[in-house]
Scaffold this active site. Structure first.
Site, mmCIF file in Angstrom:
data_model
loop_
_atom_site.group_PDB
_atom_site.id
_atom_site.type_symbol
_atom_site.label_atom_id
_atom_site.label_comp_id
_atom_site.label_asym_id
_atom_site.label_seq_id
_atom_site.Cartn_x
_atom_site.Cartn_y
_atom_site.Cartn_z
ATOM 1 N N GLY A 137 7.822 12.331 -13.958
ATOM 2 C CA GLY A 137 7.305 11.721 -15.354
ATOM 3 C C GLY A 137 6.852 10.475 -15.095
ATOM 4 O O GLY A 137 5.812 10.066 -14.155
ATOM 5 N N SER A 138 6.913 9.516 -16.064
ATOM 6 C CA SER A 138 6.032 8.392 -16.017
ATOM 7 C C SER A 138 6.569 7.296 -15.214
ATOM 8 O O SER A 138 5.726 6.278 -15.281
ATOM 9 C CB SER A 138 6.327 7.707 -17.590
ATOM 10 O OG SER A 138 5.804 8.612 -18.470
ATOM 11 N N THR A 139 7.580 7.355 -14.475
ATOM 12 C CA THR A 139 7.714 6.452 -13.269
ATOM 13 C C THR A 139 6.623 6.797 -12.065
ATOM 14 O O THR A 139 6.691 5.884 -11.108
ATOM 15 C CB THR A 139 9.192 6.929 -12.840
ATOM 16 O OG1 THR A 139 9.129 8.163 -12.323
ATOM 17 C CG2 THR A 139 10.396 6.666 -13.382
ATOM 18 N N GLU B 286 7.487 12.230 -23.397
ATOM 19 C CA GLU B 286 6.440 12.223 -22.510
ATOM 20 C C GLU B 286 6.375 13.723 -22.085
ATOM 21 O O GLU B 286 7.177 14.162 -21.432
ATOM 22 C CB GLU B 286 6.471 11.376 -21.508
ATOM 23 C CG GLU B 286 6.656 10.022 -21.653
ATOM 24 C CD GLU B 286 7.313 9.254 -20.650
ATOM 25 O OE1 GLU B 286 6.791 8.148 -20.254
ATOM 26 O OE2 GLU B 286 8.450 9.670 -20.021
#
Length: 583
Positions: free
Chosen positions: A299-301, A581
């Site tokens: 995901g957003s990492t 997200e």
């Protein structure tokens, strides 16, 4: 007597008389007859006597167990050691005849074995020697010795003991009944820990007692001790806070990794569910080391790497506006959206894309780059390859080749979906680039005494800019729950839907957070993953970031790391939900 006549030699022999020859023949016959009669007597009339004599003594080669080496943390605190125990053996042919009913009852009580097991091992066994029970405590063995049961004997043995129990079980592992490593470090370092067994050839009497050594004794060689990079204190903190988050949010599982950002040493690695290595029959038994065996889409990492690649090549600048199309972006029939889209807002700066975790903004920045170069950057930070940190069963994750991305694939990879997945350990290592001026550090589970060189991925100026952006995640974005009093924190939240049977499940999510502390000179990196939180929020900023905050508050004191406080970095008064997200 010899006579010499005409130069010839004549020999004369004395001969026995006929009577004497007969007497000698009679004596020989009587001797043979006596032997035959004696043999018949022993074989038929007194055969039990011979059998008892045959079993009265026997030769046996005894293996002398080597003392298995200890496993310790970086400060020498014991994580695994061997304790002396006994193996109780029986000679069924003797025991079943000589053991009284009272002795049998006491035997079953002391060893905690059933009557059926005694029947099977002693009364129904054709063997000359059987194990009645392994790993018997010395106190129980002493009680049994007092009974002096015929045919029962004892061997010195060792059993592993794990003081940390389930706190470090997935990491340290355990041994099997033969004292051979079966999981974790016990398995990975089995040859070094095991040592070399010795040998003793002995004479035993019919009661199973040792009578004498009949050969030279070969002494065992002790195993080597293994010192890990783990800090037992930080390991406990990590396990405790991870367990709390899983309980609070009724999650299925969770993992956390703490790394020394400068040396690459793993200071803590915890997983839940866990198990008790001192009692493998308790609960559901051994569980896997999810931090190295389970992969997930980050995901957003992932966004800091995509944006850093663009900064590094001069494609974007921190304050450059990025078209976010009011939080919606279509590529053919495929739609990318930001759940937190602000009506009427059509752009964000690059820094805001990171702080606000915009999928549309990250996708646009990803699509600005040459796919081969972007793939090369992601490959350099270790995605798609094992960390080789020395942990068994580690998997490599996946990074799809850029030739197979297409436009949609390149866009979704840019915010951590689609053609990429990884373990939590890989994710934690990747963030070492932001703590070492753009250099990816090799990580290890074993204590290092010398500094190690890494692989250059980003420019120093790029990393400085990205760390400032990730501080914005904590100050003004989705990571407010990761704040630590007295310290500046940089990090990134992530929330991703799980793939079940090839499809994304909207109600099954993984919330994650990766942070660096102190942000001005990062010393520690921590990555946290919570699997399927079902109560309250499922966002990484809510379920994973607080774990970071609580563990790092204690770790900073343990490691005596100076504060780098700035006034606006305050502990939040309430949880701050992260925008969803999704694809």
């Amino acid at each position: 007597m010899s006579l010499f006549i005409n130069n010839k030699v004549e020999k004369t022999f004395f001969e026995l008389s006929g009577i004497r020859r007969r007497w000698i023949l009679v004596l020989f016959l009587l001797g043979f007859l006596t032997l035959i009669i004696r043999a018949l007597y022993l074989q038929s009339v007194n055969k039990n006597f011979l059998q008892e004599k045959a079993t009265a003594t026997s030769n046996r080669v005894i293996s002398l167990s080597a003392d298995r080496g200890k496993i310790t943390d970086r400060h020498g605190n014991i994580l695994a050691l061997s304790t002396p125990v006994f193996s109780v053996n029986a000679n069924p042919k003797i025991t079943k005849v000589k053991m009284s009913k009272e002795q049998r009852a006491q035997l079953e009580s002391i060893l905690k074995i059933s009557s059926a097991e005694v029947d099977d091992k002693i009364f129904n066994s054709p063997k000359d020697n059987v194990y009645l029970k392994r790993h018997v405590p010395p106190s129980d063995a002493e009680q049994l010795k007092v009974l002096k049961i015929p045919g029962i004997s004892f061997e010195n043995d060792f059993q592993r003991f794990y003081p940390g129990g389930e706190v470090s079980a997935n990491l340290v592992g355990f041994t099997n009944m033969e004292n051979v490593g079966a999981e974790g470090i016990e398995k990975a370092q089995n040859s070094s820990l095991s040592g070399v067994a010795g040998r003793r050839k002995v004479l035993k009497d019919k009661l199973g007692r040792f009578v004498d050594d009949i050969d030279d004794i070969k002494l065992p060689q002790e195993g080597n001790d293994i010192r890990l990079s783990i800090d037992q204190r930080i390991q406990y903190l990590t396990y405790r806070e991870l367990a709390k988050s899983i309980e609070d949010h009724k999650a299925q599982a969770g993992s956390a990794v703490v790394i020394d950002a400068k040396t690459g040493e793993i200071l803590a690695l915890a997983n839940l569910p866990s198990y008790n290595p001192n009692n493998l029959n308790a609960g559901n038994g051994p569980t896997r080391n999810r931090a190295v065996t389970d992969v997930f889409e980050p995901g957003s990492t992932m966004k800091p790497f995509v944006v850093s690649a663009a900064l590094d090549s001069g494609i974007v600048r921190p304050n450059q506006p990025i078209d976010i199309s009011a939080g919606f972006m279509k590529i053919g029939s495929f739609t990318i959206h930001d759940a937190h889209a602000e009506p009427g807002r059509f752009s964000m700066t690059v820094s805001e894309v990171i702080a606000k975790s915009s999928n549309v903004g990250a996708a646009r920045i990803g699509l600005m780059q040459d796919p081969k170069n972007l793939w090369g950057t992601l490959n350099k930070v270790g995605f798609g390859t094992r960390t080789n940190a020395g942990i068994p069963a580690e998997v490599s994750g996946a990074l799809r080749n850029y030739k197979n991305w297409g436009v949609v694939g390149q866009a979704t990879v840019s915010y951590g979906y689609g053609g990429i997945n990884m373990t939590l350990l890989q994710l934690a290592q990747s963030y070492t680039v932001f703590a070492n001026d753009g250099e990816l550090k090799p990580i290890t589970l074993y204590k290092r005494n010398e500094p190690v060189m890494g692989t250059k991925v980003f420019k120093k100026e790029t990393v400085k800019t990205m760390v400032e952006m990730m501080e914005g995640v904590i100050e003004d974005g989705t990571g407010g729950n990761a704040k630590v009093k007295g310290y500046r924190v940089a990090g990134k939240t992530g929330t991703a839907e799980k793939i079940i049977n090839g499809k994304y499940e909207k109600n099954k999510n993984i919330g994650s957070f990766v942070g660096l502390i102190p942000a001005t000179n990062p010393r520690i990196i921590m990555a946290v993953m919570i699997d399927e939180p079902s109560v309250g929020s499922h966002f990484g900023g809510v379920v994973a970031a607080p774990v970071f905050s609580n563990v790092m508050a204690g770790a900073m004191k343990i490691l005596n790391i100076p504060q780098d406080d700035k006034p606006q970095n305050k502990i939040p008064q309430q949880e701050k939900a992260e925008p969803k997200e999704t694809i």
